[in-house]
Scaffold this motif. Structure first.
Motif, PDB file in Angstrom:
ATOM      1  N   GLU A 230      -6.290  -6.790   0.720  1.00 55.78           N
ATOM      2  CA  GLU A 230      -7.346  -6.165   1.470  1.00 55.78           C
ATOM      3  C   GLU A 230      -7.652  -4.659   1.340  1.00 55.78           C
ATOM      4  O   GLU A 230      -8.636  -4.137   0.945  1.00 55.78           O
ATOM      5  CB  GLU A 230      -7.394  -6.629   2.714  1.00 55.78           C
ATOM      6  CG  GLU A 230      -7.457  -8.118   2.943  1.00 55.78           C
ATOM      7  CD  GLU A 230      -8.570  -8.822   2.478  1.00 55.78           C
ATOM      8  OE1 GLU A 230      -8.888  -8.791   1.217  1.00 55.78           O
ATOM      9  OE2 GLU A 230      -9.241  -9.538   3.468  1.00 55.78           O
ATOM     10  N   TRP A 231      -6.371  -4.210   1.082  1.00 54.96           N
ATOM     11  CA  TRP A 231      -6.582  -2.493   1.034  1.00 54.96           C
ATOM     12  C   TRP A 231      -6.996  -2.286  -0.198  1.00 54.96           C
ATOM     13  O   TRP A 231      -7.710  -1.110  -0.621  1.00 54.96           O
ATOM     14  CB  TRP A 231      -5.025  -2.017   1.426  1.00 54.96           C
ATOM     15  CG  TRP A 231      -5.011  -0.515   0.894  1.00 54.96           C
ATOM     16  CD1 TRP A 231      -4.244   0.145   0.100  1.00 54.96           C
ATOM     17  CD2 TRP A 231      -6.022   0.542   1.503  1.00 54.96           C
ATOM     18  NE1 TRP A 231      -4.314   1.274  -0.020  1.00 54.96           N
ATOM     19  CE2 TRP A 231      -5.555   1.774   0.884  1.00 54.96           C
ATOM     20  CE3 TRP A 231      -6.751   0.630   2.433  1.00 54.96           C
ATOM     21  CZ2 TRP A 231      -5.785   3.094   1.048  1.00 54.96           C
ATOM     22  CZ3 TRP A 231      -7.455   1.881   2.619  1.00 54.96           C
ATOM     23  CH2 TRP A 231      -7.065   3.047   2.007  1.00 54.96           C
TER      24      TRP A 231
ATOM     25  N   GLY B 276     -10.088  -0.462   0.491  1.00 55.44           N
ATOM     26  CA  GLY B 276      -9.784   0.364   0.565  1.00 55.44           C
ATOM     27  C   GLY B 276      -9.720   1.475  -0.614  1.00 55.44           C
ATOM     28  O   GLY B 276     -10.623   2.481  -0.803  1.00 55.44           O
ATOM     29  N   ARG B 277      -8.972   0.938  -1.578  1.00 57.87           N
ATOM     30  CA  ARG B 277      -8.934   1.736  -2.718  1.00 57.87           C
ATOM     31  C   ARG B 277      -9.994   1.324  -3.771  1.00 57.87           C
ATOM     32  O   ARG B 277     -10.301   1.928  -4.884  1.00 57.87           O
ATOM     33  CB  ARG B 277      -7.562   1.164  -3.532  1.00 57.87           C
ATOM     34  CG  ARG B 277      -6.288   1.726  -2.850  1.00 57.87           C
ATOM     35  CD  ARG B 277      -5.873   2.986  -3.316  1.00 57.87           C
ATOM     36  NE  ARG B 277      -5.623   3.098  -4.814  1.00 57.87           N
ATOM     37  CZ  ARG B 277      -4.301   3.468  -5.126  1.00 57.87           C
ATOM     38  NH1 ARG B 277      -3.313   3.684  -4.276  1.00 57.87           N
ATOM     39  NH2 ARG B 277      -4.182   3.557  -6.486  1.00 57.87           N
TER      40      ARG B 277
ATOM     41  N   ASP C 216       0.554   3.944  11.113  1.00 55.63           N
ATOM     42  CA  ASP C 216      -0.529   4.097  10.181  1.00 55.63           C
ATOM     43  C   ASP C 216      -0.630   3.161   9.080  1.00 55.63           C
ATOM     44  O   ASP C 216      -0.009   2.422   8.833  1.00 55.63           O
ATOM     45  CB  ASP C 216      -0.502   5.523   9.741  1.00 55.63           C
ATOM     46  CG  ASP C 216       0.867   5.871   9.036  1.00 55.63           C
ATOM     47  OD1 ASP C 216       1.530   4.936   8.693  1.00 55.63           O
ATOM     48  OD2 ASP C 216       1.415   6.987   8.924  1.00 55.63           O
ATOM     49  N   LEU C 217      -1.866   3.589   8.139  1.00 51.31           N
ATOM     50  CA  LEU C 217      -1.943   2.662   7.034  1.00 51.31           C
ATOM     51  C   LEU C 217      -0.663   2.651   6.160  1.00 51.31           C
ATOM     52  O   LEU C 217      -0.198   1.564   5.450  1.00 51.31           O
ATOM     53  CB  LEU C 217      -3.021   3.439   6.185  1.00 51.31           C
ATOM     54  CG  LEU C 217      -3.184   2.609   4.584  1.00 51.31           C
ATOM     55  CD1 LEU C 217      -3.652   0.989   4.905  1.00 51.31           C
ATOM     56  CD2 LEU C 217      -4.296   3.346   3.988  1.00 51.31           C
ATOM     57  N   ARG C 218       0.028   3.828   5.974  1.00 51.65           N
ATOM     58  CA  ARG C 218       1.176   3.680   5.123  1.00 51.65           C
ATOM     59  C   ARG C 218       2.177   2.790   5.774  1.00 51.65           C
ATOM     60  O   ARG C 218       2.922   1.979   4.988  1.00 51.65           O
ATOM     61  CB  ARG C 218       1.704   5.209   5.241  1.00 51.65           C
ATOM     62  CG  ARG C 218       2.689   5.416   4.332  1.00 51.65           C
ATOM     63  CD  ARG C 218       3.157   6.751   4.626  1.00 51.65           C
ATOM     64  NE  ARG C 218       4.757   6.861   4.433  1.00 51.65           N
ATOM     65  CZ  ARG C 218       5.093   6.515   2.976  1.00 51.65           C
ATOM     66  NH1 ARG C 218       4.314   6.488   1.952  1.00 51.65           N
ATOM     67  NH2 ARG C 218       6.479   6.564   2.576  1.00 51.65           N
ATOM     68  N   ASP C 219       2.310   2.629   6.964  1.00 51.47           N
ATOM     69  CA  ASP C 219       3.245   1.837   7.756  1.00 51.47           C
ATOM     70  C   ASP C 219       2.889   0.190   7.459  1.00 51.47           C
ATOM     71  O   ASP C 219       3.780  -0.345   7.210  1.00 51.47           O
ATOM     72  CB  ASP C 219       3.170   2.260   9.304  1.00 51.47           C
ATOM     73  CG  ASP C 219       4.334   1.659   9.799  1.00 51.47           C
ATOM     74  OD1 ASP C 219       5.460   1.395   9.318  1.00 51.47           O
ATOM     75  OD2 ASP C 219       4.470   1.349  11.142  1.00 51.47           O
ATOM     76  N   VAL C 220       1.650   0.128   7.761  1.00 51.73           N
ATOM     77  CA  VAL C 220       0.996  -1.181   7.385  1.00 51.73           C
ATOM     78  C   VAL C 220       1.396  -1.651   5.974  1.00 51.73           C
ATOM     79  O   VAL C 220       1.729  -2.774   5.609  1.00 51.73           O
ATOM     80  CB  VAL C 220      -0.414  -1.437   7.514  1.00 51.73           C
ATOM     81  CG1 VAL C 220      -1.039  -2.399   7.089  1.00 51.73           C
ATOM     82  CG2 VAL C 220      -0.951  -1.019   9.099  1.00 51.73           C
ATOM     83  N   LEU C 221       1.136  -0.918   4.919  1.00 48.16           N
ATOM     84  CA  LEU C 221       1.643  -1.231   3.545  1.00 48.16           C
ATOM     85  C   LEU C 221       2.922  -1.197   3.420  1.00 48.16           C
ATOM     86  O   LEU C 221       3.310  -2.347   2.863  1.00 48.16           O
ATOM     87  CB  LEU C 221       0.932  -0.152   2.618  1.00 48.16           C
ATOM     88  CG  LEU C 221      -0.473   0.064   2.683  1.00 48.16           C
ATOM     89  CD1 LEU C 221      -1.025   1.258   1.749  1.00 48.16           C
ATOM     90  CD2 LEU C 221      -1.334  -1.248   2.343  1.00 48.16           C
TER      91      LEU C 221
ATOM     92  N   ARG D  58       2.358  -0.596  14.458  1.00 47.03           N
ATOM     93  CA  ARG D  58       2.153   0.249  13.131  1.00 47.03           C
ATOM     94  C   ARG D  58       1.654   1.591  13.298  1.00 47.03           C
ATOM     95  O   ARG D  58       0.534   1.567  14.040  1.00 47.03           O
ATOM     96  CB  ARG D  58       0.978  -0.808  12.471  1.00 47.03           C
ATOM     97  CG  ARG D  58       1.357  -2.139  12.082  1.00 47.03           C
ATOM     98  CD  ARG D  58       2.504  -2.165  10.825  1.00 47.03           C
ATOM     99  NE  ARG D  58       2.903  -3.847  10.718  1.00 47.03           N
ATOM    100  CZ  ARG D  58       3.738  -4.255  11.245  1.00 47.03           C
ATOM    101  NH1 ARG D  58       4.546  -3.560  12.036  1.00 47.03           N
ATOM    102  NH2 ARG D  58       3.886  -5.441  10.989  1.00 47.03           N
TER     103      ARG D  58
ATOM    104  N   ASN E 203       4.450  -4.517   4.866  1.00 50.69           N
ATOM    105  CA  ASN E 203       4.010  -5.651   4.222  1.00 50.69           C
ATOM    106  C   ASN E 203       4.588  -5.929   2.790  1.00 50.69           C
ATOM    107  O   ASN E 203       4.991  -7.045   2.480  1.00 50.69           O
ATOM    108  CB  ASN E 203       2.505  -5.906   4.238  1.00 50.69           C
ATOM    109  CG  ASN E 203       1.897  -6.594   5.645  1.00 50.69           C
ATOM    110  OD1 ASN E 203       2.067  -7.671   5.690  1.00 50.69           O
ATOM    111  ND2 ASN E 203       1.654  -5.659   6.610  1.00 50.69           N
TER     112      ASN E 203
END
Ligand SMILES: Cc1ncc(COP(=O)(O)OP(=O)(O)O)c(N)n1
Ligand SMILES: Cc1ncsc1CCOP(=O)(O)O
Ligand SMILES: [Mg+2]
Length: 352
Positions: A31-32, A36-37, A85-90, A83, A93
């Motif tokens: 999804e990111w 996102g990207r 931030d986004l970095r943490d989520v990525l 979580r 996972n």
């Protein structure tokens, strides 16, 4: 004695749970990549990985599922609900996918060798995905890696490095002062592929051109080599650049130049660098007190004296002969690591 035969249903439940976990994690990453990207290539990689695993999820694995009796469904850890931030989520996972794939590989060997192979290949792809999504992850890894193998030419080079990786090594430098460039390129490529399979970092000694050629994780430069800024211009901003230092002035210069890490040594005189004077423990004490970046003690360190080097303040150590000339490189790596980090699962960070 306890009977260790595994009931088929337990095996199937493990495969079922981990096929689900891996695909769920991949979906989060996908999804990111997509929204996102907005990167079609990365999105496609995630999708293909999900589909390949989906095709391996056999009906009898699902049928073995029994949520009512599974003690795991009620266990939660505070880290699962937080979580930052986004970095943490990525990161969370990607780790979750890698773990599930490792479980599928190991238990798949008992029940479904085809799945085990797919899991192994997928894990390598996820490592590559991780380096594309989280370039900073390389530096984080470097900071957390206690042992650094600097290679020397050897007819069994690949076998020795593989054994060390099996022993837990996570950082390798290809150093070869004697071979021709064709051999160097060939060996560098082989080592890079091997390191990737173990999710280990791979650095080239001296040669920025070869580092670029094999897409290494970085380069190690000596005092007489090109400026770090120039190496970064050639290699790009996401690569690791290390510098050798023998005294506080060289350390200060390396910091000012923007080195990601430094070598500190030779601590002892060593036949690997003939004619180079030992810097002794004073420089270790200085580095321990002053170095704001990762530093690796190097030079004459082996199983017999690593304890003293650690005692003097080194948390990260680089070796050549200790592993390259070891009778059992895997066992030696494990022993060196054991001295460097007796409690490997603690969350203690090596750096401030
Ligand atoms: C981790 C690490 N530290 C120091 C060195 C030595 O580099 P250099 O001074 O350029 O000498 P050579 O290795 O090129 O002979 C290193 N390679 N790695
Ligand atoms: C490359 C290098 N730089 C400083 S000492 C050294 C060699 C270390 O080799 P060994 O671990 O065999 O003493
Ligand atoms: Mg050099």
């Amino acid at each position: 004695m306890q009977n260790l035969a595994m009931p088929e249903s337990a095996l199937w439940r493990i495969l079922d749970a981990n096929l689900d976990r891996a695909r769920e994690g991949l979906r989060v990453i996908e999804e990111w990549c997509r929204f996102g990207r907005e990167d079609q290539g990365l999105t496609q990689t995630c999708k293909e990985l999900r589909q390949t695993l989906g095709a391996r999820h056999l009906p009898h694995y699902r049928q073995a599922r029994n949520t009512a009796t599974d003690p795991g469904t009620t266990l939660t850890h505070s880290q699962e609900t937080e979580r930052s931030d986004l970095r943490d989520v990525l990161q969370v996972n990607l780790s979750r996918i890698q773990e599930s794939l490792r479980v599928l590989e190991e238990y798949g060997k008992l029940a479904d060798p085809g799945l085990a192979q797919v899991a192994k290949e997928s894990r390598y792809q996820v490592y590559i995905l991780e380096s594309q999504l989280l370039p900073q992850a390389k530096l984080d890894k470097l900071k957390q890696t206690p042992l650094y193998l600097v290679t020397s030419p050897h007819e069994n080079l690949i076998t020795i490095v593989k054994a060390a990786l099996e022993g837990g090594l996570q950082l390798v430098q290809y150093r070869d002062k004697t071979s021709d460039d064709q051999t160097r390129l060939h060996l560098a490529q082989a080592l890079k592929t091997l390191c990737q399979q173990y999710n280990a970092l791979f650095i080239l000694n001296d040669r920025v051109d070869l580092a670029l050629g094999v897409d290494a994780d970085g380069v190690h430069l000596g005092q007489q080599d090109i400026p770090i800024k120039l190496a970064r211009r050639i290699l790009g901003p996401d690569k690791i650049v290390g510098r050798s230092t023998t005294n506080p002035q060289e350390m200060e210069r390396a910091i000012a130049e923007g080195a990601d890490y430094i070598g500190v040594g030779p601590i002892y005189t060593t036949p690997t660098k003939p004619g180079k004077a030992a810097v002794g423990f004073d420089y270790i004490h200085y580095a321990q007190a002053q170095a704001p970046l990762p530093w690796f003690a190097i030079g004459g360190i082996d199983e017999t004296n690593i304890g003293q080097v650690v005692q003097a303040g080194a948390k990260q150590v680089a070796v050549v002969r200790a592993i390259m000339a070891a009778a059992d490189p895997q066992a030696t790596t494990q022993k060196l690591l054991q001295t460097l980090c007796p409690h490997p699962n603690s969350t203690h960070s090596l750096h401030r």
